[in-house]
Design a protein around this motif. Structure first.
Motif, PDB file in Angstrom:
ATOM      1  N   ARG A 138       0.804  -1.214   0.000  1.00 34.74           N
ATOM      2  CA  ARG A 138       0.000   0.000   0.000  1.00 34.74           C
ATOM      3  C   ARG A 138       0.837   1.264   0.000  1.00 34.74           C
ATOM      4  NH1 ARG A 138      -3.831  -2.938  -1.684  1.00 34.74           N
ATOM      5  NH2 ARG A 138      -5.111  -4.047  -0.174  1.00 34.74           N
ATOM      6  N   GLY A 139       0.661   2.054  -1.025  1.00 36.72           N
ATOM      7  CA  GLY A 139       1.315   3.349  -1.056  1.00 36.72           C
ATOM      8  C   GLY A 139       2.751   3.324  -1.545  1.00 36.72           C
ATOM      9  N   GLY A 140       3.395   2.157  -1.518  1.00 30.94           N
ATOM     10  CA  GLY A 140       4.807   2.091  -1.893  1.00 30.94           C
ATOM     11  C   GLY A 140       5.001   2.373  -3.379  1.00 30.94           C
ATOM     12  N   ARG A 141       6.181   2.838  -3.739  1.00 32.02           N
ATOM     13  CA  ARG A 141       6.428   3.189  -5.128  1.00 32.02           C
ATOM     14  C   ARG A 141       7.008   2.027  -5.916  1.00 32.02           C
ATOM     15  NH1 ARG A 141       6.836   7.263  -1.926  1.00 32.02           N
ATOM     16  NH2 ARG A 141       6.313   9.380  -2.564  1.00 32.02           N
ATOM     17  N   ARG A 241       2.496   8.464 -20.141  1.00 34.53           N
ATOM     18  CA  ARG A 241       3.711   8.636 -20.943  1.00 34.53           C
ATOM     19  C   ARG A 241       4.650   7.444 -20.747  1.00 34.53           C
ATOM     20  NH1 ARG A 241       5.249  14.690 -19.153  1.00 34.53           N
ATOM     21  NH2 ARG A 241       5.063  13.680 -17.146  1.00 34.53           N
TER      22      ARG A 241
ATOM     23  N   MET B  72      -2.832   9.398   1.971  1.00 37.70           N
ATOM     24  CA  MET B  72      -2.165   9.207   0.685  1.00 37.70           C
ATOM     25  C   MET B  72      -0.913   8.374   0.797  1.00 37.70           C
ATOM     26  SD  MET B  72      -2.112  12.944  -0.911  1.00 37.70           S
ATOM     27  CE  MET B  72      -0.992  12.584  -2.236  1.00 37.70           C
ATOM     28  N   PRO B  74       0.244   5.574   2.921  1.00 39.45           N
ATOM     29  CA  PRO B  74       0.295   4.508   3.918  1.00 39.45           C
ATOM     30  C   PRO B  74       1.714   3.986   4.115  1.00 39.45           C
ATOM     31  CG  PRO B  74      -0.879   3.793   1.941  1.00 39.45           C
ATOM     32  CD  PRO B  74      -0.629   5.257   1.796  1.00 39.45           C
ATOM     33  N   GLU B  75       2.555   4.136   3.084  1.00 40.52           N
ATOM     34  CA  GLU B  75       3.932   3.644   3.213  1.00 40.52           C
ATOM     35  C   GLU B  75       4.713   4.434   4.253  1.00 40.52           C
ATOM     36  OE1 GLU B  75       2.863   5.503   0.821  1.00 40.52           O
ATOM     37  OE2 GLU B  75       4.408   6.865   0.079  1.00 40.52           O
ATOM     38  N   ARG B  78       5.180   2.905   7.722  1.00 41.95           N
ATOM     39  CA  ARG B  78       6.101   1.796   7.997  1.00 41.95           C
ATOM     40  C   ARG B  78       7.197   2.250   8.939  1.00 41.95           C
ATOM     41  NH1 ARG B  78       7.374  -1.312   2.369  1.00 41.95           N
ATOM     42  NH2 ARG B  78       5.258  -1.409   1.585  1.00 41.95           N
ATOM     43  N   ARG B 325       3.371  18.264 -11.628  1.00 40.97           N
ATOM     44  CA  ARG B 325       3.807  18.131 -13.014  1.00 40.97           C
ATOM     45  C   ARG B 325       5.317  17.923 -13.112  1.00 40.97           C
ATOM     46  NH1 ARG B 325       0.510  22.475 -16.519  1.00 40.97           N
ATOM     47  NH2 ARG B 325       1.466  23.890 -15.022  1.00 40.97           N
ATOM     48  N   HIS B 328       5.491  14.042 -11.122  1.00 41.90           N
ATOM     49  CA  HIS B 328       4.638  12.988 -11.657  1.00 41.90           C
ATOM     50  C   HIS B 328       4.423  11.868 -10.651  1.00 41.90           C
ATOM     51  CE1 HIS B 328       2.828  13.180 -15.516  1.00 41.90           C
ATOM     52  NE2 HIS B 328       2.696  11.885 -15.514  1.00 41.90           N
ATOM     53  N   GLU B 329       4.128  12.263  -9.438  1.00 39.89           N
ATOM     54  CA  GLU B 329       3.898  11.273  -8.381  1.00 39.89           C
ATOM     55  C   GLU B 329       2.463  11.384  -7.902  1.00 39.89           C
ATOM     56  OE1 GLU B 329       4.769   8.967  -6.488  1.00 39.89           O
ATOM     57  OE2 GLU B 329       6.830   8.481  -7.019  1.00 39.89           O
ATOM     58  N   LYS B 330       2.203  10.872  -6.724  1.00 38.90           N
ATOM     59  CA  LYS B 330       0.857  11.016  -6.164  1.00 38.90           C
ATOM     60  C   LYS B 330       0.546  12.491  -5.918  1.00 38.90           C
ATOM     61  CE  LYS B 330       2.115   7.630  -2.868  1.00 38.90           C
ATOM     62  NZ  LYS B 330       1.808   6.805  -1.724  1.00 38.90           N
ATOM     63  N   PRO B 346       3.785  13.836  -1.860  1.00 41.48           N
ATOM     64  CA  PRO B 346       5.006  13.387  -1.188  1.00 41.48           C
ATOM     65  C   PRO B 346       6.221  13.712  -2.072  1.00 41.48           C
ATOM     66  CG  PRO B 346       3.471  11.560  -1.590  1.00 41.48           C
ATOM     67  CD  PRO B 346       3.038  12.706  -2.429  1.00 41.48           C
ATOM     68  N   VAL B 347       7.334  14.089  -1.459  1.00 35.18           N
ATOM     69  CA  VAL B 347       8.552  14.364  -2.242  1.00 35.18           C
ATOM     70  C   VAL B 347       9.766  13.763  -1.553  1.00 35.18           C
ATOM     71  CG1 VAL B 347       7.757  16.559  -3.193  1.00 35.18           C
ATOM     72  CG2 VAL B 347       9.024  16.543  -1.066  1.00 35.18           C
TER      73      VAL B 347
END
Lengths: 255, 566
Positions: A138-141, A241, B72, B74-75, B78, B325, B328-330, B346-347
């Motif tokens: 969940r949520g991980g990239r 893209r 947004m 949940p990770e 952890r 933009r 390009h993430e959540k 998140p960044v």
């Protein structure tokens, strides 16, 4: 060294047993390991009949064999980095989480999250795997980043979701959304599946059967030969893209 | 009656001009007093650095935005997991931890008062509910007025008193503490799919400019006699070349208040960028710091960026879209009816990234180049620049040139040509750090008279004792000791009670929430204004009578009544 763990029939309960301690490396120092049932800590020998044959100095020489009704046994082989785990029956959720080396063989079926976020090693499942096999969390990239998962039966939904490396092979059908958010690695489904490769950014996804509900955001490129199959090649997911490759034997768009 | 005596404390208390004096602190029933009886419990501080409890004047810890950050990511949960233990609740999370996680970690660092930087009035209940579960700090909330329809209409009509009246009614209704402007006008323009490029662009439909909004709300704020000044997040956050817009905004501000600043400019690091695009992006901290040096009416905070993973969250919706933009993430975006909006992504700030490296340098430069520490406060705009647990490292960087150089060697090599940081020799001392982390913040928030940010008799007994002796440690060379000390107090005392000891929280506290209720004349009571009521019932999705936050939502509420000049 061969460690045999037979689940005691009396230890069967509705509450799953969390056994992240069952990792070959841990048995080099004996079998005095904890497992959890809910919020209660139990000793390994309260839950299993434990028997050990031979001894070993290296993790690679340790084999753990699990027998009995292990379908409610969770997190076996979590963070495993070597050795071998053989499960004679079915296994519960999160088997082989974060695994980086060694081999897990499941003779029966595996419940959800088999090999989640694994980085290396091999998992073989002779039966079916449930949802989120070789997926991220969940949520991980990033999901799986390396290693191999091979399922001889069918796989559930969200197979190899978020995969970023490694190889996943399913010999039967897969469920909905295999390879969703894929960004690297290889996914092969020998049977049919629904909506493969949604929002993929990279990597390769092969479907030797029919892709149902094929997403319209993939650009058709042509046909290619691949290991004796004639496959249709798509690029995408264009919505993101993406530069992924999707190969399907046949496909059906939604009406 | 509980008594406590802290003996042999080496005290720095800038609001009373005390610099490193060894003294005793007597505490009776949660307040600091001249002396206590012999029956008092005694804590021997053994010459350790003792400061008033920390005050964070700009942090995002409670409310809908923060909670959506948790949703947004949940990770994020952890990390930072701790189990339930005695009176303590389980915690988890790193950049957007659970409320208890925030509270315990702040407490271990010696912080006892927090200001939530941006509360949308319509969603105030959520903020107050989370305040209740932030037990170890007193809390207050800045309330967003950047895109308030009623206010923009009043500004268009040139009626500053009506602006003040709407602010007064809203603050009282939502139990807010101060006035926050986030990209004034820009968030409203975003509801039309646009943004404002700087302070002279009109907002669609309302036809007022950010400059008019800022000036008029600053005047209204002073008409109401609020403890805190207007709290401004300037337009154009995070774009190359935005420093000129920032200078333009700061230049609008007259000096209207002799007790404190007239404008609090927040996270100025994000507003001090030069260049025309990302390719020639550079630091413009020098002109900003020089400008602020000459204007006592302005206080800013750093908004320091530290490398690593975090979550950005702001009411500045259009800015977050631009950030989305780029990455390009959540991304999430939210519109708050007639008031404001928000965005979250998140960044990860990376050392290898030139832009991130320059951002890191700019925050430090602002703190080092601004002459008076009272005018540049230490924050990370938690969690936008970095989670607040990085404060000790920032203190280390500000106190040690050696540490800065060591860190500088690890960042993007081209940074050197773009920032003045390597040439800055200044190292802040203990006193300046005390100003930047508590005294200055209490003064800027206008809460020193309520007993915050100092240790004078009558003050709230919020004390932080750090395990370090000023005479034994050279912060310039032994910066690691400084970082360790500020990461973990020996004792954190909150309202006369030891709440944390050597990194362990001890009690489940009970905080207080400060809010403001300006007294206005009958004619300016918006609760009885037919036009205001009609617009409210017509455009809001809630009824006006259901809008105010009931006092039941506040734990221990401390209402600050002010005499408004309307």
């Amino acid at each position: 060294m061969k460690v045999t763990l037979a689940l005691k029939p009396a230890a069967r309960s509705f509450i799953p047993i969390e056994a992240e301690s069952i990792v070959p490396k841990n048995f080099l120092d004996g079998t005095d390991l904890p497992v959890w049932r809910g919020n209660r800590e139990l000793r390994l020998d309260e839950v299993f009949s434990v028997s050990v044959e031979g001894d070993a100095d290296r993790t690679e020489d340790v084999e753990v064999v699990l027998s009995g009704e292990t379908f409610r046994l969770k997190r076996v082989g979590e963070y495993m980095d070597g050795g071998r785990v053989t499960i004679l029956g079915d296994i519960g959720m999160h088997c082989g989480n974060f695994m980086s080396g060694g081999t897990i063989e499941v003779r029966g079926n595996a419940d959800g999250w088999l090999g989640r976020e694994m980085a290396g090693g091999t998992i073989v499942c002779r039966g079916d795997a449930a949802d989120y096999c070789a997926a991220g969390y969940r949520g991980g990239r990033k999901g799986m980043t390396g290693g191999t998962v091979e399922v001889f039966g069918r796989a559930g939904d969200f197979l190899a979701e978020n995969i970023a490396g490694g190889t996943v092979i399913v010999h039967g059908d897969a469920g909905d959304m295999p390879g969703a958010e894929m960004r690297g690695g290889t996914l092969v489904v020998h049977g049919d599946c629904r909506r493969p490769g949604a929002n993929m950014k990279g990597g390769s996804c092969y479907v030797y059967g029919t892709a149902q509900g094929m997403l319209p955001t993939f650009r058709k490129i042509g046909t290619v030969q691949h290991e004796g199959h004639t496959l249709i090649r798509f690029a995408g997911d264009i919505a993101n893209r993406g530069k992924g490759n999707l190969f399907v034997k046949a496909y059906e768009y939604l009406d | 009656m509980t008594e406590l005596l802290v003996k042999n404390a080496c005290v720095i208390d800038p609001l009373r001009g005390i610099n490193a004096e060894t003294m005793d602190i007597a505490i009776l029933d949660g307040k600091i007093v001249e002396e206590v009886s012999d029956a008092a419990e005694v804590i021997d501080a053994r010459g350790m650095l003792t400061l008033p409890g920390g005050v964070d004047s700009h942090t995002h810890i409670c409310g809908t935005k923060v909670n959506f950050g948790r949703y947004m990511s949940p990770e994020d949960m952890r990390a930072g997991r701790t189990p339930r233990q005695g009176p303590l609740h389980a915690t988890s999370g790193y950049s957007v931890p659970t409320t208890y996680g925030n509270s315990y970690r702040y407490s271990v660092m010696g912080y006892t008062t927090l200001l939530e930087g941006a509360m949308a009035p319509l969603e105030a209940r959520h903020t107050h509910e989370e305040f209740v579960y932030t037990p170890l700090q007193d809390t207050m909330a800045n309330t967003l007025f950047d895109g308030n329809w009623g206010i923009m209409e009043a500004i268009r009509d040139g009626d500053t008193k009506r602006v003040a009246a709407i602010i007064a009614w809203t603050l009282r209704a939502v139990k807010g503490f101060g006035v926050k402007l986030t990209n004034p006008g820009g968030t409203e323009a975003w509801q039309w799919g646009k943004n404002v490029s700087c302070i002279r662009d009109p907002v669609p439909y309302f036809e007022v400019t950010p400059a008019e909004i800022i000036r008029s709300i600053v005047e209204a704020n002073e008409l109401l006699g609020l403890p805190h000044s207007v709290h401004l997040h300037c337009n154009n956050l995070g774009t190359p070349g935005n420093y000129s817009c920032t200078l333009g905004s700061l230049g609008l501000i007259p000096d209207l208040n002799e007790k404190r600043q007239t404008l609090y400019a927040t996270h100025v690091q994000f507003h001090a960028y030069g260049g025309s695009d990302w390719k020639d992006f550079c630091s413009k901290s020098e002109p900003i710091a020089r400008f602020v040096d000459m204007r006592p009416q302005i206080v800013m905070d750093m908004g320091q960026v530290m490398f690593g993973r975090t979550t950005t969250m702001t009411a500045d919706g259009p800015m977050e879209f631009n950030l989305y933009r780029l990455h390009h993430e959540k991304w999430s975006n939210h519109d708050v009816e007639l008031e404001t909006g928000s965005g979250i992504i998140p960044v990860i700030y990376r050392r290898k990234n030139l832009v991130n490296s320059i951002m890191w340098a700019i925050g430090l430069e602002l703190a080092l180049l601004t002459k008076s520490p009272w005018q540049c406060l230490l924050t990370t705009d938690n969690p936008n620049g970095a989670p607040f647990v990085k404060y000790p490292e920032i203190i280390g960087l500000l106190m040690s040139k050696k540490y800065r150089d060591a860190e500088f060697a690890t960042i993007h090599p081209d940074t050197e040509a773009r920032v003045p940081l390597p040439a800055i020799e200044r190292e802040l001392d203990w006193y300046e750090i005390a100003v930047m982390t508590r005294a200055g913040q209490a003064k800027a928030l206008g809460i020193q008279d309520l007993g915050k940010g100092h240790l004078g008799p009558g003050a709230d007994a919020d004390v932080a004792i750090y395990p370090i002796r000023m005479d034994e440690v050279d912060p310039s060379a032994e910066y690691q000791k400084v970082i360790d000390a500020f990461s973990r107090t020996e004792y954190t005392i909150k309202r006369g009670r030891v709440v944390a000891r050597r990194g362990e929280c001890l009690v489940d506290g009970s905080n207080a929430t400060f809010w403001v209720s300006p007294k206005v004349s009958e004619a300016y009571d918006m609760g009885k204004d037919p036009d205001f009521i009609e617009k409210f019932d017509r455009y809001y999705t809630v009824r006006m009578r259901n809008y105010p936050v009931q006092e039941e939502y506040l734990n221990r509420n401390r209402c600050i009544e002010t005499e408004a000049r309307i």
